[in-house]
Design a protein around this motif. Structure first.
Motif, PDB file in Angstrom:
ATOM      1  N   TRP A   8       0.798  -1.235   0.000  1.00 30.89           N
ATOM      2  CA  TRP A   8       0.000   0.000   0.000  1.00 30.89           C
ATOM      3  C   TRP A   8       0.834   1.291   0.000  1.00 30.89           C
ATOM      4  O   TRP A   8       0.346   2.331  -0.430  1.00 30.89           O
ATOM      5  CB  TRP A   8      -0.963   0.016   1.185  1.00 30.89           C
ATOM      6  N   LEU A   9       2.081   1.262   0.471  1.00 28.06           N
ATOM      7  CA  LEU A   9       2.882   2.484   0.517  1.00 28.06           C
ATOM      8  C   LEU A   9       3.090   3.115  -0.863  1.00 28.06           C
ATOM      9  O   LEU A   9       2.916   4.337  -1.020  1.00 28.06           O
ATOM     10  CB  LEU A   9       4.230   2.196   1.183  1.00 28.06           C
ATOM     11  N   PRO A  10       3.458   2.349  -1.898  1.00 31.65           N
ATOM     12  CA  PRO A  10       3.609   2.977  -3.216  1.00 31.65           C
ATOM     13  C   PRO A  10       2.303   3.576  -3.732  1.00 31.65           C
ATOM     14  O   PRO A  10       2.313   4.606  -4.421  1.00 31.65           O
ATOM     15  CB  PRO A  10       4.079   1.818  -4.104  1.00 31.65           C
ATOM     16  N   TYR A  11       1.180   2.935  -3.385  1.00 29.99           N
ATOM     17  CA  TYR A  11      -0.103   3.492  -3.816  1.00 29.99           C
ATOM     18  C   TYR A  11      -0.332   4.867  -3.199  1.00 29.99           C
ATOM     19  O   TYR A  11      -0.834   5.777  -3.866  1.00 29.99           O
ATOM     20  CB  TYR A  11      -1.247   2.550  -3.430  1.00 29.99           C
ATOM     21  N   ARG A  12       0.033   5.038  -1.946  1.00 26.84           N
ATOM     22  CA  ARG A  12      -0.131   6.338  -1.295  1.00 26.84           C
ATOM     23  C   ARG A  12       0.729   7.392  -1.978  1.00 26.84           C
ATOM     24  O   ARG A  12       0.317   8.558  -2.107  1.00 26.84           O
ATOM     25  CB  ARG A  12       0.235   6.226   0.190  1.00 26.84           C
ATOM     26  N   VAL A  13       1.923   6.998  -2.417  1.00 22.07           N
ATOM     27  CA  VAL A  13       2.795   7.936  -3.133  1.00 22.07           C
ATOM     28  C   VAL A  13       2.163   8.355  -4.448  1.00 22.07           C
ATOM     29  O   VAL A  13       2.048   9.549  -4.761  1.00 22.07           O
ATOM     30  CB  VAL A  13       4.181   7.301  -3.383  1.00 22.07           C
ATOM     31  N   VAL A  14       1.736   7.372  -5.231  1.00 24.03           N
ATOM     32  CA  VAL A  14       1.149   7.678  -6.536  1.00 24.03           C
ATOM     33  C   VAL A  14      -0.164   8.427  -6.365  1.00 24.03           C
ATOM     34  O   VAL A  14      -0.506   9.304  -7.172  1.00 24.03           O
ATOM     35  CB  VAL A  14       0.937   6.385  -7.350  1.00 24.03           C
ATOM     36  N   SER A  15      -0.911   8.116  -5.316  1.00 26.45           N
ATOM     37  CA  SER A  15      -2.166   8.813  -5.069  1.00 26.45           C
ATOM     38  C   SER A  15      -1.925  10.298  -4.835  1.00 26.45           C
ATOM     39  O   SER A  15      -2.672  11.155  -5.336  1.00 26.45           O
ATOM     40  CB  SER A  15      -2.873   8.190  -3.861  1.00 26.45           C
ATOM     41  N   GLY A  16      -0.871  10.624  -4.075  1.00 24.13           N
ATOM     42  CA  GLY A  16      -0.542  12.024  -3.856  1.00 24.13           C
ATOM     43  C   GLY A  16      -0.126  12.721  -5.135  1.00 24.13           C
ATOM     44  O   GLY A  16      -0.508  13.872  -5.392  1.00 24.13           O
ATOM     45  N   VAL A  17       0.651  12.030  -5.957  1.00 21.07           N
ATOM     46  CA  VAL A  17       1.061  12.588  -7.248  1.00 21.07           C
ATOM     47  C   VAL A  17      -0.160  12.819  -8.126  1.00 21.07           C
ATOM     48  O   VAL A  17      -0.275  13.851  -8.810  1.00 21.07           O
ATOM     49  CB  VAL A  17       2.059  11.638  -7.944  1.00 21.07           C
ATOM     50  N   TRP A  18      -1.073  11.873  -8.107  1.00 19.09           N
ATOM     51  CA  TRP A  18      -2.300  11.956  -8.903  1.00 19.09           C
ATOM     52  C   TRP A  18      -3.096  13.203  -8.527  1.00 19.09           C
ATOM     53  O   TRP A  18      -3.567  13.942  -9.390  1.00 19.09           O
ATOM     54  CB  TRP A  18      -3.119  10.698  -8.660  1.00 19.09           C
ATOM     55  N   SER A  19      -3.230  13.451  -7.234  1.00 25.62           N
ATOM     56  CA  SER A  19      -4.003  14.606  -6.776  1.00 25.62           C
ATOM     57  C   SER A  19      -3.290  15.918  -7.088  1.00 25.62           C
ATOM     58  O   SER A  19      -3.898  16.866  -7.599  1.00 25.62           O
ATOM     59  CB  SER A  19      -4.250  14.503  -5.264  1.00 25.62           C
ATOM     60  N   ALA A  20      -2.001  15.981  -6.776  1.00 26.57           N
ATOM     61  CA  ALA A  20      -1.264  17.227  -6.946  1.00 26.57           C
ATOM     62  C   ALA A  20      -1.083  17.617  -8.405  1.00 26.57           C
ATOM     63  O   ALA A  20      -0.909  18.798  -8.711  1.00 26.57           O
ATOM     64  CB  ALA A  20       0.109  17.112  -6.278  1.00 26.57           C
ATOM     65  N   SER A  21      -1.125  16.636  -9.305  1.00 27.70           N
ATOM     66  CA  SER A  21      -0.876  16.915 -10.719  1.00 27.70           C
ATOM     67  C   SER A  21      -2.109  17.394 -11.464  1.00 27.70           C
ATOM     68  O   SER A  21      -1.997  17.782 -12.635  1.00 27.70           O
ATOM     69  CB  SER A  21      -0.322  15.660 -11.412  1.00 27.70           C
ATOM     70  N   ALA A  22      -3.260  17.360 -10.846  1.00 20.75           N
ATOM     71  CA  ALA A  22      -4.482  17.802 -11.521  1.00 20.75           C
ATOM     72  C   ALA A  22      -4.359  19.275 -11.886  1.00 20.75           C
ATOM     73  O   ALA A  22      -3.968  20.100 -11.061  1.00 20.75           O
ATOM     74  CB  ALA A  22      -5.693  17.582 -10.624  1.00 20.75           C
ATOM     75  N   PRO A  23      -4.674  19.653 -13.131  1.00 25.22           N
ATOM     76  CA  PRO A  23      -4.560  21.055 -13.546  1.00 25.22           C
ATOM     77  C   PRO A  23      -5.504  21.951 -12.747  1.00 25.22           C
ATOM     78  O   PRO A  23      -6.612  21.548 -12.377  1.00 25.22           O
ATOM     79  CB  PRO A  23      -4.963  21.021 -15.029  1.00 25.22           C
ATOM     80  N   LEU A  24      -5.051  23.166 -12.481  1.00 33.15           N
ATOM     81  CA  LEU A  24      -5.867  24.134 -11.763  1.00 33.15           C
ATOM     82  C   LEU A  24      -6.715  24.940 -12.736  1.00 33.15           C
ATOM     83  O   LEU A  24      -6.352  25.121 -13.899  1.00 33.15           O
ATOM     84  CB  LEU A  24      -4.971  25.087 -10.964  1.00 33.15           C
ATOM     85  N   ASP A  25      -7.851  25.429 -12.247  1.00 33.14           N
ATOM     86  CA  ASP A  25      -8.644  26.326 -13.076  1.00 33.14           C
ATOM     87  C   ASP A  25      -8.130  27.756 -12.903  1.00 33.14           C
ATOM     88  O   ASP A  25      -7.134  27.997 -12.217  1.00 33.14           O
ATOM     89  CB  ASP A  25     -10.137  26.224 -12.725  1.00 33.14           C
ATOM     90  N   GLY A  26      -8.789  28.688 -13.514  1.00 34.72           N
ATOM     91  CA  GLY A  26      -8.337  30.065 -13.469  1.00 34.72           C
ATOM     92  C   GLY A  26      -8.389  30.696 -12.102  1.00 34.72           C
ATOM     93  O   GLY A  26      -7.811  31.771 -11.881  1.00 34.72           O
ATOM     94  N   HIS A  27      -9.074  30.062 -11.170  1.00 31.94           N
ATOM     95  CA  HIS A  27      -9.178  30.596  -9.814  1.00 31.94           C
ATOM     96  C   HIS A  27      -8.270  29.856  -8.827  1.00 31.94           C
ATOM     97  O   HIS A  27      -8.384  30.045  -7.625  1.00 31.94           O
ATOM     98  CB  HIS A  27     -10.633  30.506  -9.324  1.00 31.94           C
ATOM     99  N   GLY A  28      -7.416  29.001  -9.364  1.00 36.83           N
ATOM    100  CA  GLY A  28      -6.498  28.276  -8.492  1.00 36.83           C
ATOM    101  C   GLY A  28      -7.104  27.074  -7.821  1.00 36.83           C
ATOM    102  O   GLY A  28      -6.506  26.515  -6.911  1.00 36.83           O
ATOM    103  N   ARG A  29      -8.298  26.674  -8.248  1.00 40.17           N
ATOM    104  CA  ARG A  29      -8.936  25.492  -7.658  1.00 40.17           C
ATOM    105  C   ARG A  29      -8.535  24.251  -8.445  1.00 40.17           C
ATOM    106  O   ARG A  29      -8.426  24.290  -9.671  1.00 40.17           O
ATOM    107  CB  ARG A  29     -10.461  25.660  -7.643  1.00 40.17           C
ATOM    108  N   ARG A  30      -8.376  23.150  -7.730  1.00 44.16           N
ATOM    109  CA  ARG A  30      -8.001  21.899  -8.365  1.00 44.16           C
ATOM    110  C   ARG A  30      -9.196  20.959  -8.378  1.00 44.16           C
ATOM    111  O   ARG A  30      -9.731  20.620  -7.320  1.00 44.16           O
ATOM    112  CB  ARG A  30      -6.842  21.253  -7.598  1.00 44.16           C
ATOM    113  N   PRO A  31      -9.619  20.511  -9.556  1.00 48.06           N
ATOM    114  CA  PRO A  31     -10.765  19.605  -9.614  1.00 48.06           C
ATOM    115  C   PRO A  31     -10.407  18.217  -9.089  1.00 48.06           C
ATOM    116  O   PRO A  31      -9.229  17.840  -9.034  1.00 48.06           O
ATOM    117  CB  PRO A  31     -11.080  19.550 -11.110  1.00 48.06           C
ATOM    118  N   VAL A  32     -11.415  17.485  -8.710  1.00 46.98           N
ATOM    119  CA  VAL A  32     -11.209  16.110  -8.257  1.00 46.98           C
ATOM    120  C   VAL A  32     -11.087  15.213  -9.484  1.00 46.98           C
ATOM    121  O   VAL A  32     -11.974  15.177 -10.333  1.00 46.98           O
ATOM    122  CB  VAL A  32     -12.378  15.637  -7.370  1.00 46.98           C
TER     123      VAL A  32
END
Length: 259
Positions: A148-172
């Motif tokens: 499960w540890l590598p999944y937690r790493v990739v999960s964080g990368v997955w979330s942080a890499s989501a493009p932001l909108d013009g207001h700085g919000r990150r979609p799910v």
């Protein structure tokens, strides 16, 4: 197998900073330290494709050997031509060696790619991660914890890499693909260990035939996990490319302090 990872990020060479992209100005949060995962992503996809081909060859060799043994089994006695049996064994052994070589090469390049996208993700959003960057590699070598540890790493990368909108919000970003890949990988690893032991301990012809059936099934799991891994690598790299292509998000003006 042709990989289309990171389409739209042309010009960002391997190991080059994305801060040099047209229209991009570094911000104080270390954006100049971003490194493109494009070349590494392509290499991972190619190697995963090679691993998938090795799995297909292993399945074909196993099925051939299984049919040869099944056809030569008569009332519990095995009557198979020695030359054909030796040839089948050589095919199976060669496929196994090819699987091992592609696995090692893929694992090394994948870890290098994962380390790079994890470092990029730290710049995008340090709060999206539950583990430090070093776990991108170390987590795979922790007994039991590597489930499960590598999944937690990739999960964080997955979330942080989501493009932001013009207001700085990150979609799910939906995690169906990520979860499917990790589930296939964990099931494959757990099943493979038991099947390998069973086949190594097989003594009778019936047990060997059954073991070959199980090995073909695990190779099919390997193949499915490799395909899903290609899709995950493509998705993460594409998200990071888009994240940078959007340019700096306009800062929200701070209210003036009363003097």
């Amino acid at each position: 197998m042709r990989c289309t990872v990171c389409a739209g990020a042309a010009g960002a060479g391997r190991g080059q900073s994305w801060a040099g992209s047209p229209g991009w100005a570094p911000e104080p949060l270390g954006l100049a330290q971003l490194r493109s995962p494009v070349g590494l992503g392509k290499a991972v996809c190619v190697l995963l494709g090679a691993a998938a081909v090795a799995d297909v060859l292993s399945i074909a060799a196993g099925v051939h050997t299984r049919m040869l043994l099944a056809d030569g089994l008569d009332d519990g006695f095995l009557t198979v031509d020695d030359h054909e049996l030796t040839l089948a064994d050589n095919m199976t052994g060669s496929a196994g060696v090819l699987q091992l070589l592609t696995f090692v090469a893929t694992a090394v390049v994948f870890l290098v790619w994962l380390r790079r996208v994890r470092r990029n993700a730290e710049v995008f959003d340090p709060s999206a991660h539950s583990l430090r960057p070093g776990w991108a590699i170390g987590g795979w070598f922790v007994p039991v914890g590597n489930l499960w540890l590598p999944y937690r790493v990739v999960s964080g990368v997955w979330s942080a890499s989501a493009p932001l909108d013009g207001h700085g919000r990150r979609p799910v970003v939906p995690r169906g693909l990520l979860n499917a890949w990790w589930a296939a990988l964990v099931v494959d690893q757990l099943v493979s260990r038991g099947v390998t032991r069973y086949y190594a301990d097989a003594e009778t012809a019936d047990e060997v035939i059954h073991g070959l059936d199980l090995l073909a099934a695990t190779d099919a799991l390997d193949l499915g996990a490799a395909v899903l891994a290609i899709l995950v690598v493509r998705r993460v790299t594409a998200m990071q490319s888009r994240r940078v292509d959007l340019g700096p998000v306009p800062a929200v003006p701070r209210p003036l302090r009363a003097h």
